[in-house]
Design an enzyme around this catalytic site. Structure first.
Site, mmCIF file in Angstrom:
data_model
loop_
_atom_site.group_PDB
_atom_site.id
_atom_site.type_symbol
_atom_site.label_atom_id
_atom_site.label_comp_id
_atom_site.label_asym_id
_atom_site.label_seq_id
_atom_site.Cartn_x
_atom_site.Cartn_y
_atom_site.Cartn_z
ATOM 1 N N GLU A 137 0.770 -1.116 0.212
ATOM 2 C CA GLU A 137 0.031 0.005 -0.162
ATOM 3 C C GLU A 137 0.818 1.137 -0.019
ATOM 4 O OE1 GLU A 137 -3.315 -0.105 -0.456
ATOM 5 O OE2 GLU A 137 -3.033 -2.454 -0.571
ATOM 6 N N VAL A 138 2.074 1.217 -0.678
ATOM 7 C CA VAL A 138 2.905 2.338 -0.724
ATOM 8 C C VAL A 138 2.631 3.129 -2.129
ATOM 9 C CG1 VAL A 138 4.444 1.764 0.973
ATOM 10 C CG2 VAL A 138 4.768 1.040 -1.314
ATOM 11 N N GLY A 139 1.856 2.572 -3.030
ATOM 12 C CA GLY A 139 1.601 3.101 -4.213
ATOM 13 C C GLY A 139 2.311 2.505 -5.562
ATOM 14 N N LYS A 140 3.082 1.497 -5.475
ATOM 15 C CA LYS A 140 3.798 0.998 -6.533
ATOM 16 C C LYS A 140 2.890 0.697 -7.757
ATOM 17 C CE LYS A 140 4.964 -2.664 -4.239
ATOM 18 N NZ LYS A 140 4.341 -2.299 -2.702
ATOM 19 N N VAL A 177 -0.215 2.062 -8.519
ATOM 20 C CA VAL A 177 -0.591 3.238 -9.059
ATOM 21 C C VAL A 177 0.652 3.997 -9.779
ATOM 22 C CG1 VAL A 177 -1.525 5.507 -8.339
ATOM 23 C CG2 VAL A 177 -2.315 3.444 -7.668
ATOM 24 N N LYS A 179 4.451 -8.585 -13.338
ATOM 25 C CA LYS A 179 4.318 -8.750 -11.875
ATOM 26 C C LYS A 179 5.062 -9.846 -11.715
ATOM 27 C CE LYS A 179 2.821 -7.877 -7.684
ATOM 28 N NZ LYS A 179 2.542 -6.860 -7.202
#
Length: 58
Positions: free
Chosen positions: A12-15, A17, A37
């Site tokens: 949930e750190v924005g990778k 997005v 991925k």
């Protein structure tokens, strides 16, 4: 062919997005884009994963 690696140290750190934004910008500039991925955990086989989210956002 340049390769760009997006990584982070937590969830949930924005990778995802960030990956989608970079992919969208590259596509808009006429570049060919492939997103990989390499591994993903915590997702059931019937759930969409991060790669599907990148496609949706980009």
């Amino acid at each position: 062919m340049p390769v760009l690696v997006i990584t982070g140290t937590g969830t949930e750190v924005g990778k995802t997005v960030t990956t989608a934004a970079v992919a969208a910008a590259a596509l808009a500039a006429g570049r060919s884009v492939a997103v990989l991925k390499a591994a993903q955990t915590g997702v059931r086989p019937d759930e969409p994963g991060d790669a599907e989210e990148v496609v949706r956002l980009a």
